[in-house]
Design a protein around this motif. Structure first.
Motif, PDB file in Angstrom:
ATOM      1  N   SER A  58       0.834  -1.211   0.000  1.00  0.00           N
ATOM      2  CA  SER A  58       0.000   0.000   0.000  1.00  0.00           C
ATOM      3  C   SER A  58       0.862   1.253   0.000  1.00  0.00           C
ATOM      4  O   SER A  58       0.585   2.216  -0.726  1.00  0.00           O
ATOM      5  CB  SER A  58      -0.928  -0.008   1.223  1.00  0.00           C
ATOM      6  N   ILE A  59       1.914   1.263   0.820  1.00  0.00           N
ATOM      7  CA  ILE A  59       2.796   2.437   0.891  1.00  0.00           C
ATOM      8  C   ILE A  59       3.484   2.673  -0.448  1.00  0.00           C
ATOM      9  O   ILE A  59       3.533   3.803  -0.966  1.00  0.00           O
ATOM     10  CB  ILE A  59       3.829   2.254   2.014  1.00  0.00           C
ATOM     11  N   LEU A  60       4.011   1.612  -1.029  1.00  0.00           N
ATOM     12  CA  LEU A  60       4.713   1.765  -2.304  1.00  0.00           C
ATOM     13  C   LEU A  60       3.751   2.100  -3.442  1.00  0.00           C
ATOM     14  O   LEU A  60       4.145   2.762  -4.409  1.00  0.00           O
ATOM     15  CB  LEU A  60       5.478   0.481  -2.622  1.00  0.00           C
ATOM     16  N   ALA A  61       2.496   1.668  -3.333  1.00  0.00           N
ATOM     17  CA  ALA A  61       1.501   2.052  -4.339  1.00  0.00           C
ATOM     18  C   ALA A  61       1.272   3.560  -4.309  1.00  0.00           C
ATOM     19  O   ALA A  61       1.156   4.200  -5.359  1.00  0.00           O
ATOM     20  CB  ALA A  61       0.190   1.304  -4.090  1.00  0.00           C
ATOM     21  N   VAL A  62       1.237   4.143  -3.108  1.00  0.00           N
ATOM     22  CA  VAL A  62       1.083   5.597  -2.986  1.00  0.00           C
ATOM     23  C   VAL A  62       2.312   6.302  -3.556  1.00  0.00           C
ATOM     24  O   VAL A  62       2.193   7.288  -4.299  1.00  0.00           O
ATOM     25  CB  VAL A  62       0.859   5.991  -1.514  1.00  0.00           C
ATOM     26  N   ILE A 350     -18.089  11.123  -2.261  1.00  0.00           N
ATOM     27  CA  ILE A 350     -17.458  10.413  -1.141  1.00  0.00           C
ATOM     28  C   ILE A 350     -17.818   8.936  -1.164  1.00  0.00           C
ATOM     29  O   ILE A 350     -17.012   8.083  -0.788  1.00  0.00           O
ATOM     30  CB  ILE A 350     -17.881  11.065   0.189  1.00  0.00           C
ATOM     31  N   GLY A 351     -19.036   8.605  -1.619  1.00  0.00           N
ATOM     32  CA  GLY A 351     -19.442   7.207  -1.647  1.00  0.00           C
ATOM     33  C   GLY A 351     -18.543   6.346  -2.505  1.00  0.00           C
ATOM     34  O   GLY A 351     -18.287   5.174  -2.179  1.00  0.00           O
ATOM     35  N   PHE A 352     -18.027   6.898  -3.602  1.00  0.00           N
ATOM     36  CA  PHE A 352     -17.116   6.143  -4.457  1.00  0.00           C
ATOM     37  C   PHE A 352     -15.672   6.256  -3.965  1.00  0.00           C
ATOM     38  O   PHE A 352     -14.906   5.298  -4.074  1.00  0.00           O
ATOM     39  CB  PHE A 352     -17.228   6.628  -5.905  1.00  0.00           C
ATOM     40  N   ASP A 353     -15.288   7.418  -3.417  1.00  0.00           N
ATOM     41  CA  ASP A 353     -13.947   7.538  -2.851  1.00  0.00           C
ATOM     42  C   ASP A 353     -13.746   6.583  -1.682  1.00  0.00           C
ATOM     43  O   ASP A 353     -12.624   6.155  -1.398  1.00  0.00           O
ATOM     44  CB  ASP A 353     -13.696   8.977  -2.383  1.00  0.00           C
ATOM     45  N   ALA A 354     -14.840   6.257  -0.985  1.00  0.00           N
ATOM     46  CA  ALA A 354     -14.737   5.342   0.157  1.00  0.00           C
ATOM     47  C   ALA A 354     -14.254   3.963  -0.279  1.00  0.00           C
ATOM     48  O   ALA A 354     -13.589   3.264   0.498  1.00  0.00           O
ATOM     49  CB  ALA A 354     -16.090   5.235   0.852  1.00  0.00           C
ATOM     50  N   LEU A 360      -7.230   0.840   0.012  1.00  0.00           N
ATOM     51  CA  LEU A 360      -5.916   1.262   0.473  1.00  0.00           C
ATOM     52  C   LEU A 360      -5.686   0.842   1.917  1.00  0.00           C
ATOM     53  O   LEU A 360      -4.569   0.469   2.294  1.00  0.00           O
ATOM     54  CB  LEU A 360      -5.767   2.783   0.339  1.00  0.00           C
ATOM     55  N   GLY A 361      -6.720   0.890   2.743  1.00  0.00           N
ATOM     56  CA  GLY A 361      -6.600   0.466   4.133  1.00  0.00           C
ATOM     57  C   GLY A 361      -6.705  -1.018   4.341  1.00  0.00           C
ATOM     58  O   GLY A 361      -6.702  -1.483   5.493  1.00  0.00           O
ATOM     59  N   ARG A 362      -6.798  -1.801   3.263  1.00  0.00           N
ATOM     60  CA  ARG A 362      -6.863  -3.254   3.328  1.00  0.00           C
ATOM     61  C   ARG A 362      -8.035  -3.739   4.168  1.00  0.00           C
ATOM     62  O   ARG A 362      -7.957  -4.786   4.832  1.00  0.00           O
ATOM     63  CB  ARG A 362      -5.558  -3.830   3.878  1.00  0.00           C
ATOM     64  N   SER A 363      -9.109  -2.948   4.199  1.00  0.00           N
ATOM     65  CA  SER A 363     -10.351  -3.289   4.918  1.00  0.00           C
ATOM     66  C   SER A 363     -10.134  -3.472   6.408  1.00  0.00           C
ATOM     67  O   SER A 363     -10.940  -4.136   7.073  1.00  0.00           O
ATOM     68  CB  SER A 363     -10.986  -4.557   4.316  1.00  0.00           C
ATOM     69  N   VAL A 404      -5.344   3.113  -6.663  1.00  0.00           N
ATOM     70  CA  VAL A 404      -6.229   1.942  -6.755  1.00  0.00           C
ATOM     71  C   VAL A 404      -5.674   0.932  -7.750  1.00  0.00           C
ATOM     72  O   VAL A 404      -5.667  -0.283  -7.504  1.00  0.00           O
ATOM     73  CB  VAL A 404      -7.645   2.373  -7.170  1.00  0.00           C
ATOM     74  N   LEU A 405      -5.179   1.428  -8.884  1.00  0.00           N
ATOM     75  CA  LEU A 405      -4.634   0.536  -9.911  1.00  0.00           C
ATOM     76  C   LEU A 405      -3.453  -0.263  -9.365  1.00  0.00           C
ATOM     77  O   LEU A 405      -3.376  -1.488  -9.545  1.00  0.00           O
ATOM     78  CB  LEU A 405      -4.209   1.356 -11.128  1.00  0.00           C
ATOM     79  N   PHE A 406      -2.535   0.408  -8.679  1.00  0.00           N
ATOM     80  CA  PHE A 406      -1.344  -0.273  -8.177  1.00  0.00           C
ATOM     81  C   PHE A 406      -1.675  -1.209  -7.015  1.00  0.00           C
ATOM     82  O   PHE A 406      -1.053  -2.265  -6.869  1.00  0.00           O
ATOM     83  CB  PHE A 406      -0.294   0.747  -7.754  1.00  0.00           C
ATOM     84  N   ILE A 407      -2.643  -0.831  -6.184  1.00  0.00           N
ATOM     85  CA  ILE A 407      -3.040  -1.714  -5.092  1.00  0.00           C
ATOM     86  C   ILE A 407      -3.677  -2.988  -5.649  1.00  0.00           C
ATOM     87  O   ILE A 407      -3.507  -4.081  -5.091  1.00  0.00           O
ATOM     88  CB  ILE A 407      -4.008  -0.987  -4.141  1.00  0.00           C
ATOM     89  N   ALA A 408      -4.393  -2.847  -6.737  1.00  0.00           N
ATOM     90  CA  ALA A 408      -5.046  -4.016  -7.344  1.00  0.00           C
ATOM     91  C   ALA A 408      -4.061  -4.911  -8.084  1.00  0.00           C
ATOM     92  O   ALA A 408      -4.452  -5.995  -8.524  1.00  0.00           O
ATOM     93  CB  ALA A 408      -6.140  -3.556  -8.306  1.00  0.00           C
TER      94      ALA A 408
END
Length: 445
Positions: A58-62, A350-354, A360-363, A404-408
């Motif tokens: 997640s950090i490296l994706a950012v 916000i509903g889609f940004d969530a 990113l927070g890995r749920s 989102v792309l890199f996390i996926a």
């Protein structure tokens, strides 16, 4: 009578001495014997798990998204384009303009979201941080709702509809009922949470009873909620009296979330509430019996069903709680930042940004909390970047999308940064064949 070989007593052979054994097996010892393989270091395995785990991904994706955003800023900058026209004559000018464009953009992003060292007063200097927390408050609440649904194996993509219904319920209580201070605020918050929970529970109920896919149902409920609220904003139910615009009346002061740091800052009580909600969701998922059932259903619903868990009820409960949490974000929008009345665009995406925040927070509750603050910083700093550097705020949206792309795609991150994959530990190398001493060497000893 002479002893025959058959009549002789059988005695066990004496154990040979080590030297004799070595000498006796000298010819056979010429074959290769493997040496003991030393197991991998425990600390090394832990280190590989850390650097290749989900947190590091997640950090490296950012980081990678920010680098890609910097490249996009440089490519679209007019001064960089002009300097690139004579690149081979003076290449230094191009690199200087690239540095100026990228560093100026990200410095403006930092000053608009964390700390503005150009302002003389300390309170003014830290005001960007309070703006970041204000933007992050509804993102965290909605992200917790989406993340909780993820943990149960469901994809709650109906954040927009749940926020709109919650905002309508909380707003209606806020400007219609006239209750004492404190009670009015509590009733308005509860009305919004219940409204969002019911709207999310519809999707859970349909999935449990009819097998309808929650993605399709929540998307359709988004449209239903949008057009329903838009219609109500043109009727006396939600429309301000005497107004022709589809906008509600202002919220009563007794139902407004109070400011934490005073009227000079926009940070309100919602941030304290969202911290408490994060703790509650963490306890629910990791310490409660219901949370254990949620996680069991999310991992394997068939095994959970065999273990005696009512999977259908878990879907309903999860979407009720998820919708309530997302609805809390709509409550914060109405009672915290927009107190002069709201329209059908109160959700502000916000509903889609969530969904991005939850990914990113890995749920995980505290991961979502940190991710919400990060995206709040993007929102707060994006406006400053646009105002001071003239860079479109769409660049920030591109950075968020790249995250989102890199996390996926964790394999892509591991390939770029050459990270180990904890799920695939390295196989130990085959041992080298070490020949033993020959008969002559042993005899010499």
């Amino acid at each position: 009578m002479s002893d025959s070989p058959e009549n002789k007593p059988v005695t066990p052979p004496e154990a040979p001495s080590p030297a004799a054994g070595t000498a006796a097996t000298g010819t056979a010892a010429t074959t290769a014997t493997p040496t003991a393989v030393e197991p991998p270091s425990r600390w090394r395995a832990t280190f590989n798990e850390i650097i290749g785990g989900s947190v590091m991904i997640s950090i490296l994706a950012v980081v990678l998204a920010i680098v890609a955003g910097g490249i996009l800023i440089a490519v679209t900058d007019e001064n960089v384009q002009k300097a690139a026209g004579y690149f081979f004559a003076r290449p230094g000018d191009t690199f200087a303009e690239i540095w100026k464009a990228v560093s100026g953009a990200y410095v403006a992003l930092f000053q608009g979201s964390i700390y503005n060292f150009k302002r003389p007063d300390f309170l003014d200097q830290i005001k960007p941080l309070t703006e970041t927390l204000t933007f992050a408050t509804p993102l965290i609440a909605a992200g917790l709702g989406v993340g909780l649904a993820f943990r149960v194996g469901m994809f709650n993509i109906g954040g927009r509809g749940q926020m709109l219904i919650a905002a309508a319920c909380a707003g209606w209580v806020g400007f219609t009922l006239h209750l004492p201070f404190g009670i009015h605020l509590i009733v308005a918050i509860l009305a919004g949470v219940i409204g969002g929970g019911i709207w999310g529970g519809i999707a859970g109920l349909l999935k449990a009873r009819t097998g309808a896919h929650e993605v399709i149902v929540t998307i359709m409920l988004n449209y239903v909620a949008f057009y329903l609220v838009s219609y109500l904003l043109r009727t006396p139910v939600l429309q301000a009296p005497g107004s022709n615009n589809p906008k509600s009346p202002p919220i009563d002061p007794t139902a407004v979330l109070p400011d934490i740091l005073g009227p000079k800052f926009n940070l309100h009580l919602g941030f304290i509430l969202v911290i408490a909600v994060t703790v509650f969701v963490w306890w629910l998922l990791n310490r409660s019996a219901l949370g254990f059932k949620f996680r069991a259903v999310g991992i394997n619903p068939n095994a959970a069903r065999v273990a005696g868990i009512d999977v259908k009820n878990m879907y309903v409960y999860a979407m009720l709680i998820s919708g309530g949490l997302v609805g809390l974000a709509g409550v914060f929008q109405v009672l915290g930042t927009v107190t002069t009345g709201f329209s059908s665009g109160i959700d502000a995406g916000i509903g889609f940004d969530a969904i991005t925040v939850a990914l990113l927070g890995r749920s995980k509750p505290w991961g979502i909390f940190i991710a919400g603050i990060l995206f709040g910083a993007f929102k707060a700093g994006g406006f400053a970047m646009q105002a001071s550097q003239g860079i479109p705020i769409d660049i920030v949206v591109v950075v968020q999308s790249l995250i989102v792309l890199f996390i996926a795609a964790p394999p892509l991150i591991r390939t770029v940064f050459r990270l180990p994959d904890p799920s695939k530990p390295k196989k130990p190398k085959p041992p080298k064949a070490v020949p033993t001493a020959t008969r002559e060497a042993v005899a010499a000893k």
